[in-house]
Design a protein around this motif. Structure first.
Motif, short mmCIF file in Angstrom:
data_model
loop_
_atom_site.label_atom_id
_atom_site.label_comp_id
_atom_site.label_asym_id
_atom_site.label_seq_id
_atom_site.Cartn_x
_atom_site.Cartn_y
_atom_site.Cartn_z
N ALA A 186 12.98 -3.39 -1.73
CA ALA A 186 12.40 -2.67 -0.61
C ALA A 186 10.88 -2.58 -0.72
O ALA A 186 10.16 -2.77 0.27
N HIS A 187 10.38 -2.30 -1.92
CA HIS A 187 8.94 -2.16 -2.11
C HIS A 187 8.22 -3.48 -1.85
O HIS A 187 7.19 -3.52 -1.17
N VAL A 188 8.78 -4.57 -2.36
CA VAL A 188 8.18 -5.88 -2.13
C VAL A 188 8.20 -6.23 -0.64
O VAL A 188 7.23 -6.76 -0.10
N GLY A 189 9.29 -5.91 0.05
CA GLY A 189 9.36 -6.17 1.47
C GLY A 189 8.31 -5.42 2.25
O GLY A 189 7.66 -5.97 3.16
N LEU A 190 8.11 -4.14 1.91
CA LEU A 190 7.08 -3.34 2.58
C LEU A 190 5.70 -3.92 2.33
O LEU A 190 4.89 -4.05 3.26
N SER A 191 5.41 -4.28 1.08
CA SER A 191 4.09 -4.83 0.74
C SER A 191 3.83 -6.16 1.42
O SER A 191 2.72 -6.44 1.86
N ALA A 192 4.86 -6.99 1.51
CA ALA A 192 4.70 -8.32 2.11
C ALA A 192 4.53 -8.26 3.62
O ALA A 192 3.74 -9.00 4.20
N LEU A 193 5.28 -7.37 4.27
CA LEU A 193 5.23 -7.28 5.72
C LEU A 193 4.03 -6.49 6.22
O LEU A 193 3.53 -6.73 7.32
N ASN A 194 3.55 -5.56 5.39
CA ASN A 194 2.43 -4.69 5.78
C ASN A 194 1.32 -4.76 4.73
O ASN A 194 0.98 -3.75 4.10
N PRO A 195 0.74 -5.94 4.52
CA PRO A 195 -0.19 -6.08 3.40
C PRO A 195 -1.46 -5.24 3.53
O PRO A 195 -1.94 -4.70 2.54
N LEU A 196 -2.00 -5.14 4.74
CA LEU A 196 -3.25 -4.39 4.89
C LEU A 196 -3.01 -2.90 4.68
O LEU A 196 -3.76 -2.23 3.97
N SER A 197 -1.97 -2.36 5.30
CA SER A 197 -1.65 -0.94 5.12
C SER A 197 -1.34 -0.64 3.66
O SER A 197 -1.75 0.40 3.12
N SER A 198 -0.61 -1.54 3.00
CA SER A 198 -0.25 -1.33 1.60
C SER A 198 -1.48 -1.35 0.70
O SER A 198 -1.62 -0.53 -0.21
N ARG A 199 -2.38 -2.28 0.96
CA ARG A 199 -3.59 -2.37 0.14
C ARG A 199 -4.47 -1.15 0.30
O ARG A 199 -4.97 -0.58 -0.68
N VAL A 200 -4.65 -0.71 1.54
CA VAL A 200 -5.46 0.47 1.79
C VAL A 200 -4.83 1.69 1.13
O VAL A 200 -5.52 2.50 0.49
N PRO B 129 12.72 -4.44 6.02
CA PRO B 129 11.46 -3.69 6.02
C PRO B 129 10.94 -3.49 7.44
O PRO B 129 11.15 -4.33 8.31
N HIS B 130 10.29 -2.38 7.68
CA HIS B 130 9.76 -2.06 8.99
C HIS B 130 8.29 -2.43 9.07
O HIS B 130 7.52 -2.16 8.15
N LEU B 131 7.90 -3.05 10.18
CA LEU B 131 6.49 -3.29 10.43
C LEU B 131 5.86 -1.99 10.89
O LEU B 131 6.29 -1.40 11.89
#
Length: 208
Positions: free
Chosen positions: A74-88, A190-192
């Motif tokens: 789940a965590h990898v899916g969130l990071s991959a689909l929402n890279p900018l939000s995850s990085r910030v 994962p949700h966008l």
């Protein structure tokens, strides 16, 4: 969001954001409560989704190894689909004021404590072989968060393959047998996030 990810929160002004979205800076400030209000909205959205997917992962099974695999997937899916939000979200805690930092740390710590509890439960049950559970937890977190820095939708591997490869890595980190996807149960989609811009692969390369 794109500006926060590209140049950092501290280097991004409210007027610059307003120009980017085609609004008057006073209007944007009124509705978003300034730069920090925008940042908090992005981070809370990302952390809320991480906690939602964590709850879904843990409810599926009481087996710590299955729980760990589903958490990582789940965590990898969130990071991959929402890279900018995850990085910030991963990088901007130091930029927040004390009150906002404290409230968002509650969310982040809730997720990290659930991951830690799964690792501890696996170790107590003799399913995991970990010399230092805390370091193991930190290693898994860094591994999953890092996906946002390099994953490209047009890259060599599809997201599903990356998710399962990282589940394998996580199993090896805790000294557990590698699992196949069938053992993990239904795939969590994962949700966008609404705050995630529809960035092209070329835009993502510019940010890397």
């Amino acid at each position: 969001m794109l500006l926060f990810a590209r140049q950092g929160y501290a280097a991004t002004g409210i007027r610059e954001i307003a120009r980017e979205v085609g609004l008057n800076s006073a209007t944007l400030y009124h509705y978003a409560n300034g730069n920090e209000g925008l940042l908090v909205a992005v981070m809370q959205s990302c952390l809320d989704e991480l906690l939602r997917s964590t709850d879904e992962a843990l409810r599926h099974s009481d087996d710590p190894q299955v729980q760990l695999g589903r958490l990582i997937r789940a965590h990898v899916g969130l990071s991959a689909l929402n890279p900018l939000s995850s990085r910030v979200t991963d990088q901007a805690f130091r930029s927040l004021g004390p009150a906002n930092r404290a409230s968002l740390l509650v969310l982040r710590d809730s997720y990290e404590s659930q991951l830690g509890a799964v690792i501890d439960a696996g170790a107590r049950a003799g399913l995991f072989d970990v010399a230092d559970p805390r370091l193991t937890r930190l290693a898994i977190l860094e591994m999953c968060n890092g996906v946002a820095n390099w994953y490209r939708q047009a890259g060599r591997l599809p997201m599903r393959a990356v998710q399962m490869q990282f589940v394998d890595f996580g199993c090896r980190l805790v000294g557990a047998p590698v699992m196949d996807e069938a053992e993990l149960g239904p795939v969590q989609t994962p949700h966008l996030l609404r705050c995630e811009p529809y960035a092209s692969p070329d835009t993502m390369e510019d940010l890397g």
